[in-house]
Design a protein around this motif. Structure first.
Motif, mmCIF file in Angstrom:
data_model
loop_
_atom_site.group_PDB
_atom_site.id
_atom_site.type_symbol
_atom_site.label_atom_id
_atom_site.label_comp_id
_atom_site.label_asym_id
_atom_site.label_seq_id
_atom_site.Cartn_x
_atom_site.Cartn_y
_atom_site.Cartn_z
ATOM 1 N N ASN A 113 17.656 -13.343 26.019
ATOM 2 C CA ASN A 113 17.333 -13.039 27.416
ATOM 3 C C ASN A 113 18.558 -12.561 28.174
ATOM 4 O OD1 ASN A 113 14.709 -13.821 26.925
ATOM 5 N ND2 ASN A 113 14.992 -15.898 27.688
ATOM 6 N N ALA A 114 19.693 -13.211 27.910
ATOM 7 C CA ALA A 114 20.923 -12.857 28.615
ATOM 8 C C ALA A 114 21.323 -11.414 28.330
ATOM 9 C CB ALA A 114 22.053 -13.809 28.217
ATOM 10 N N TYR A 115 21.241 -11.013 27.054
ATOM 11 C CA TYR A 115 21.643 -9.658 26.681
ATOM 12 C C TYR A 115 20.688 -8.619 27.267
ATOM 13 C CZ TYR A 115 23.414 -5.878 23.729
ATOM 14 O OH TYR A 115 23.975 -4.699 23.282
ATOM 15 N N ARG A 116 19.391 -8.885 27.164
ATOM 16 C CA ARG A 116 18.410 -7.926 27.673
ATOM 17 C C ARG A 116 18.515 -7.780 29.184
ATOM 18 N NH1 ARG A 116 12.851 -7.513 24.552
ATOM 19 N NH2 ARG A 116 13.560 -7.636 22.400
ATOM 20 N N THR A 117 18.702 -8.917 29.874
ATOM 21 C CA THR A 117 18.840 -8.856 31.328
ATOM 22 C C THR A 117 20.094 -8.085 31.719
ATOM 23 O OG1 THR A 117 17.684 -10.967 31.599
ATOM 24 C CG2 THR A 117 19.042 -10.221 33.436
ATOM 25 N N THR A 146 15.967 -17.195 12.811
ATOM 26 C CA THR A 146 16.286 -16.225 13.856
ATOM 27 C C THR A 146 15.632 -16.592 15.182
ATOM 28 O OG1 THR A 146 16.541 -14.457 12.226
ATOM 29 C CG2 THR A 146 16.172 -13.795 14.505
ATOM 30 N N GLN A 147 14.344 -16.864 15.170
ATOM 31 C CA GLN A 147 13.648 -17.198 16.409
ATOM 32 C C GLN A 147 14.128 -18.535 16.970
ATOM 33 O OE1 GLN A 147 11.444 -15.293 18.240
ATOM 34 N NE2 GLN A 147 11.867 -16.932 19.715
ATOM 35 N N ASP A 148 14.427 -19.486 16.089
ATOM 36 C CA ASP A 148 14.892 -20.792 16.556
ATOM 37 C C ASP A 148 16.251 -20.676 17.255
ATOM 38 O OD1 ASP A 148 13.027 -23.030 15.001
ATOM 39 O OD2 ASP A 148 13.219 -21.134 13.935
ATOM 40 N N VAL A 149 17.162 -19.915 16.635
ATOM 41 C CA VAL A 149 18.476 -19.715 17.248
ATOM 42 C C VAL A 149 18.338 -18.950 18.557
ATOM 43 C CG1 VAL A 149 20.741 -18.651 16.964
ATOM 44 C CG2 VAL A 149 19.666 -19.814 15.035
ATOM 45 N N LEU A 150 17.421 -17.973 18.567
ATOM 46 C CA LEU A 150 17.189 -17.215 19.791
ATOM 47 C C LEU A 150 16.704 -18.133 20.909
ATOM 48 C CD1 LEU A 150 16.914 -14.594 21.387
ATOM 49 C CD2 LEU A 150 14.691 -14.246 20.299
ATOM 50 N N THR A 151 15.815 -19.066 20.591
ATOM 51 C CA THR A 151 15.315 -20.011 21.585
ATOM 52 C C THR A 151 16.435 -20.881 22.126
ATOM 53 O OG1 THR A 151 13.138 -20.071 20.539
ATOM 54 C CG2 THR A 151 13.706 -21.918 21.965
ATOM 55 N N GLU A 152 17.273 -21.393 21.224
ATOM 56 C CA GLU A 152 18.392 -22.229 21.658
ATOM 57 C C GLU A 152 19.396 -21.426 22.488
ATOM 58 O OE1 GLU A 152 18.479 -25.380 21.310
ATOM 59 O OE2 GLU A 152 16.754 -25.567 19.963
ATOM 60 N N LEU A 153 19.648 -20.173 22.069
ATOM 61 C CA LEU A 153 20.617 -19.350 22.783
ATOM 62 C C LEU A 153 20.130 -19.023 24.185
ATOM 63 C CD1 LEU A 153 23.345 -17.880 22.501
ATOM 64 C CD2 LEU A 153 22.084 -15.862 21.770
ATOM 65 N N THR A 203 18.375 -20.901 26.010
ATOM 66 C CA THR A 203 18.577 -22.105 26.804
ATOM 67 C C THR A 203 20.040 -22.272 27.185
ATOM 68 O OG1 THR A 203 16.719 -23.199 25.716
ATOM 69 C CG2 THR A 203 18.310 -24.618 26.828
ATOM 70 N N LEU A 204 20.921 -22.014 26.221
ATOM 71 C CA LEU A 204 22.355 -22.192 26.459
ATOM 72 C C LEU A 204 22.926 -21.095 27.347
ATOM 73 C CD1 LEU A 204 23.398 -23.136 22.817
ATOM 74 C CD2 LEU A 204 23.406 -24.663 24.789
ATOM 75 N N VAL A 205 22.442 -19.869 27.189
ATOM 76 C CA VAL A 205 22.973 -18.730 27.942
ATOM 77 C C VAL A 205 21.812 -17.995 28.594
ATOM 78 C CG1 VAL A 205 24.588 -16.791 27.870
ATOM 79 C CG2 VAL A 205 24.683 -18.531 26.094
ATOM 80 N N PRO A 206 21.292 -18.513 29.703
ATOM 81 C CA PRO A 206 20.167 -17.838 30.360
ATOM 82 C C PRO A 206 20.559 -16.511 30.984
ATOM 83 C CG PRO A 206 20.939 -19.693 31.679
ATOM 84 C CD PRO A 206 21.654 -19.775 30.374
#
Length: 223
Positions: A48-52, A174-181, A183-186
């Protein structure tokens, strides 16, 4: 884990503006329990952070992007008749090779100068993208470890390095790390602080300073 992740991430992104596709892992007949597979470039580019940040950059750096696009069109307009002239000349029955070489040299010179000019105009945009990526990378280890703990995975293989021979789809993190990331970097900042340089440059500067210091220490002191 950062020493393992960093070269993989650097190789996968290369200042790309588009999101990487989520990697599909081939299914196998036998599970490798405790082993996970993750595509780190896909995690970063789909976060989310990168896309935003990619969307915000279009507004924040609109002046540079518009200037670069206008200049690109000017360069293309300058090159088009020269390329057409070159193609026509080389299709002649007895083309003048020396003249063709001169025309090609002129075209290449304009192209190369144009690329350098566009890179200069877009330098703040490239620096912004590197800044965004580094902020996300700084939390990537934590996201990987959190996803691995939740899935009870003890070994993670990188899916983009070519070292994965097989992996069950249920081990794709991949999806699990993406979910955690996410959360960590909104979100992240898209404008670098004054004087900021990418991590690779900082490491090169540090290595050069250490080498210079070592050389000075080895030199005998004069009396």
């Amino acid at each position: 884990m950062k020493n393992f992740l960093k070269p993989v991430v650097a190789a996968g992104l290369m200042l790309t503006a588009s999101a990487a596709p989520m990697l599909a892992v081939p299914a196998v007949a036998q599970d490798a329990r405790g082993v996970g597979v993750v595509s780190l470039p896909a995690v970063i580019a789909n976060s989310n952070a990168y896309r935003t940040a990619e969307q915000q950059r279009q507004t924040t750096y609109q002046a540079q992007i518009s200037q670069a696009e206008a200049r690109r069109q000017q360069i293309e307009a300058q090159l088009t008749p020269l390329i057409q002239q070159f193609n026509t000349a080389r299709q002649a029955a007895n083309p003048d090779q020396q003249a063709l070489q001169q025309q090609m040299a002129q075209i290449q010179q304009i192209e190369q100068a144009g690329q350098r000019e566009l890179q200069t105009i877009l330098a703040p945009v490239s620096l912004s993208r590197a800044y965004v990526t580094e902020q996300i990378e700084d939390r990537l280890d934590e996201a990987v470890q959190a996803a691995a703990a939740k899935r009870n995975v003890s070994l993670i293989l990188d899916a983009t390095s070519g070292q994965v021979v097989y992996a069950g789809a249920q081990h794709n993190l991949t999806q699990d790390v993406l979910t955690e990331l996410n959360t960590l970097v909104p979100s992240v900042q898209i404008t670098p602080p004054e004087g900021w340089v990418p991590r690779e440059v900082r490491e090169q500067q540090q290595a050069a300073a250490q080498a210079q210091q070592a050389t000075q220490q080895q030199q005998p002191s004069g009396r």
